[in-house]
Design an enzyme around this catalytic site. Structure first.
Site, PDB file in Angstrom:
ATOM      1  N   ARG A 122       0.844  -1.196   0.000  1.00  0.00           N
ATOM      2  CA  ARG A 122       0.000   0.000   0.000  1.00  0.00           C
ATOM      3  C   ARG A 122       0.878   1.245   0.000  1.00  0.00           C
ATOM      4  O   ARG A 122       1.069   1.908   1.023  1.00  0.00           O
ATOM      5  CB  ARG A 122      -0.962  -0.040   1.183  1.00  0.00           C
ATOM      6  CG  ARG A 122      -2.074  -1.056   0.932  1.00  0.00           C
ATOM      7  CD  ARG A 122      -3.150  -1.063   1.977  1.00  0.00           C
ATOM      8  NE  ARG A 122      -4.357  -1.698   1.459  1.00  0.00           N
ATOM      9  CZ  ARG A 122      -5.428  -1.966   2.194  1.00  0.00           C
ATOM     10  NH1 ARG A 122      -5.442  -1.680   3.483  1.00  0.00           N
ATOM     11  NH2 ARG A 122      -6.478  -2.540   1.644  1.00  0.00           N
ATOM     12  N   GLN A 127      -1.357   2.368  -5.737  1.00  0.00           N
ATOM     13  CA  GLN A 127      -2.773   2.545  -5.390  1.00  0.00           C
ATOM     14  C   GLN A 127      -3.701   2.044  -6.488  1.00  0.00           C
ATOM     15  O   GLN A 127      -4.736   1.437  -6.214  1.00  0.00           O
ATOM     16  CB  GLN A 127      -3.052   4.018  -5.099  1.00  0.00           C
ATOM     17  CG  GLN A 127      -2.545   4.491  -3.752  1.00  0.00           C
ATOM     18  CD  GLN A 127      -2.878   5.946  -3.489  1.00  0.00           C
ATOM     19  OE1 GLN A 127      -3.125   6.715  -4.411  1.00  0.00           O
ATOM     20  NE2 GLN A 127      -2.881   6.330  -2.227  1.00  0.00           N
ATOM     21  N   ASP A 130      -4.320  -1.755  -6.286  1.00  0.00           N
ATOM     22  CA  ASP A 130      -4.761  -2.274  -4.988  1.00  0.00           C
ATOM     23  C   ASP A 130      -6.104  -2.993  -5.111  1.00  0.00           C
ATOM     24  O   ASP A 130      -7.166  -2.387  -4.967  1.00  0.00           O
ATOM     25  CB  ASP A 130      -4.851  -1.116  -3.988  1.00  0.00           C
ATOM     26  CG  ASP A 130      -5.135  -1.571  -2.566  1.00  0.00           C
ATOM     27  OD1 ASP A 130      -5.405  -2.776  -2.360  1.00  0.00           O
ATOM     28  OD2 ASP A 130      -5.104  -0.720  -1.653  1.00  0.00           O
ATOM     29  N   SER A 133      -8.511  -2.926  -1.974  1.00  0.00           N
ATOM     30  CA  SER A 133      -9.326  -1.725  -1.816  1.00  0.00           C
ATOM     31  C   SER A 133     -10.455  -1.668  -2.832  1.00  0.00           C
ATOM     32  O   SER A 133     -11.592  -1.342  -2.490  1.00  0.00           O
ATOM     33  CB  SER A 133      -8.450  -0.472  -1.932  1.00  0.00           C
ATOM     34  OG  SER A 133      -7.576  -0.359  -0.830  1.00  0.00           O
ATOM     35  N   TYR A 230      -2.843  -1.417   8.660  1.00  0.00           N
ATOM     36  CA  TYR A 230      -3.784  -2.457   9.069  1.00  0.00           C
ATOM     37  C   TYR A 230      -3.995  -2.399  10.584  1.00  0.00           C
ATOM     38  O   TYR A 230      -3.166  -1.894  11.335  1.00  0.00           O
ATOM     39  CB  TYR A 230      -3.264  -3.848   8.700  1.00  0.00           C
ATOM     40  CG  TYR A 230      -3.194  -4.099   7.212  1.00  0.00           C
ATOM     41  CD1 TYR A 230      -4.341  -4.424   6.485  1.00  0.00           C
ATOM     42  CD2 TYR A 230      -1.984  -4.026   6.529  1.00  0.00           C
ATOM     43  CE1 TYR A 230      -4.272  -4.658   5.127  1.00  0.00           C
ATOM     44  CE2 TYR A 230      -1.914  -4.256   5.159  1.00  0.00           C
ATOM     45  CZ  TYR A 230      -3.064  -4.575   4.474  1.00  0.00           C
ATOM     46  OH  TYR A 230      -3.012  -4.815   3.122  1.00  0.00           O
TER      47      TYR A 230
END
Length: 391
Positions: A122, A127, A130, A133, A230
């Site tokens: 991450r 991004q 990902d 996500s 996390y």
């Protein structure tokens, strides 16, 4: 450079690894794209759509992977499904490596280089790649839609000539990507929303979406986030305090959505059976962690359970797949963004930079071995040497 798009072998997986748009982009990179017939049907993408984008449609997965340099899928394929790939071919999918070391070893035996998209770091440049996500965002949205379908009442407050309908009370447990989208969706539908998370940074995010934050905010809470963003596993003492607070809160809620997952570990139990028993008849629990054992005691993977006191515990599997067309569109873009980094645009050939941080983070197998430090077999010292050193 031949890229194969496979049809998922499981009937419970309707997503596909490429859209018509990403097929065009792969061709722009110099690739020949081959798609197994029917691969995109469950996601609303027909063979004709792929053909229109320039792909070649073949009869099945075996024909697709034959001679492939890159194989793209949603779920990790079986090793037996990779027969005929080119030596050292790249296989890129959501690999689910935790607890599946034997399957990884089998794929390593094919000579393929297997990449796990869910292990993408991450960081800013990743991004767009990902998948956790992109898919969790849809899961959070769908959780609220599923809750509204199961709930026998309206979400927003309504003032009518026949009387006032109170707004539904929705509690979101876990304010990561899925949880924040669930908060936003429930708010848009007019519910009164509250949420909890063990990460301190989540409080501001929750409140910015108009929800009330519920948590025991002690010293452990202030240290409860990893460098990667996390949630950390919390102590038994903290869990007990948080459970007492949330149990009292849950008893007043109409809908509870749980989203708590820690990578590589069983889902933490957040809602005990006695808490469920204290909820009002007609209340709904949506457990988004059911595939990892579930956050709710009594949740059953793939089923909607109705308790003795009339509470529904919803345990749908593959929630992003319940929005297959949108989920596939986003996943396909995640994949393309990664594949693009593996291709030399000048020569239009594969040029994997094996020391790139994205490659090192996601690469599971290479050259016949499991190479990821988190999953490769541990080296065992010879027993004789151990005995000698002890002596």
């Amino acid at each position: 450079m031949r890229i194969a798009i496979v049809k998922e072998s499981s009937a419970s997986e309707p997503r596909v690894a490429a859209s018509a748009d990403t097929v065009k982009r792969y061709i722009g990179l110099g690739a020949t794209v081959v798609v197994a017939s029917g691969a995109g049907v469950a996601s609303g993408i027909g063979d004709a759509d792929y053909e229109g984008a320039g792909a070649t449609i073949v009869a099945d997965n075996a024909a697709a992977v034959s001679g492939a340099d890159i194989v793209l899928g949603v779920r990790r394929p079986e090793a037996s499904a990779l027969k005929g790939i080119n030596p050292g071919a790249l296989v890129i999918a959501i690999a689910d490596p935790h607890g599946h070391e034997a399957a990884l070893a089998e794929i390593a035996g094919t000579g393929a280089s297997l990449f796990a998209m869910e292990l993408m770091p991450r960081i800013t440049r990743a991004q767009v790649m990902d998948v956790l996500s992109s898919q969790a965002n849809l899961a959070g949205y769908r959780a609220v839609i599923d809750a509204s379908a199961e709930f026998g009442r309206a979400f927003p407050m309504m003032m009518t000539a026949a009387g006032t309908v109170p707004a539904a009370r929705v509690f979101i447990m876990g304010a990561g990507v899925a949880g924040l989208q669930a908060i936003a969706t429930a708010r848009r539908l007019g519910a009164v929303v509250s949420a909890t998370d063990v990460r301190p940074a989540a409080k501001e995010q929750v409140e910015s979406l108009g929800a009330k934050f519920i948590a025991v905010e002690d010293e452990e809470f202030k240290q409860a986030e990893t460098a990667g963003g996390y949630a950390k596993a919390m102590s038994a003492e903290y869990q007990a305090k948080q459970a007492a607070l949330t149990a009292a809160h849950i008893a007043k809620q109409d809908i509870v959505i749980t989203t708590a997952l820690i990578p590589g570990r069983p889902a933490p139990k957040l809602v005990a059976a006695d808490t469920v028993a204290a909820m009002k008849p007609g209340s709904i629990l949506i457990d988004l962690a059911v595939e990892r054992g579930g956050n709710v005691e009594g949740a059953v993977a793939g089923e909607v359970v109705t308790t003795a006191n009339g509470v529904k515990i919803v345990g749908h599997l593959n929630v992003p797949g319940r929005l297959a067309a949108t989920a596939s569109q986003l996943y396909a873009k995640n994949l393309y963004a990664f594949v693009e980094t593996l291709v030399d645009k000048g020569t239009k050939a594969l040029a994997v930079k094996w020391d790139d941080e994205l490659v090192k983070a996601t690469l599971l197998t290479k050259d016949g071995a499991v190479v990821h430090p988190g999953f490769k077999p541990a080296d065992v010292a010879p027993a004789a040497a151990t005995d000698a050193s002890a002596a």
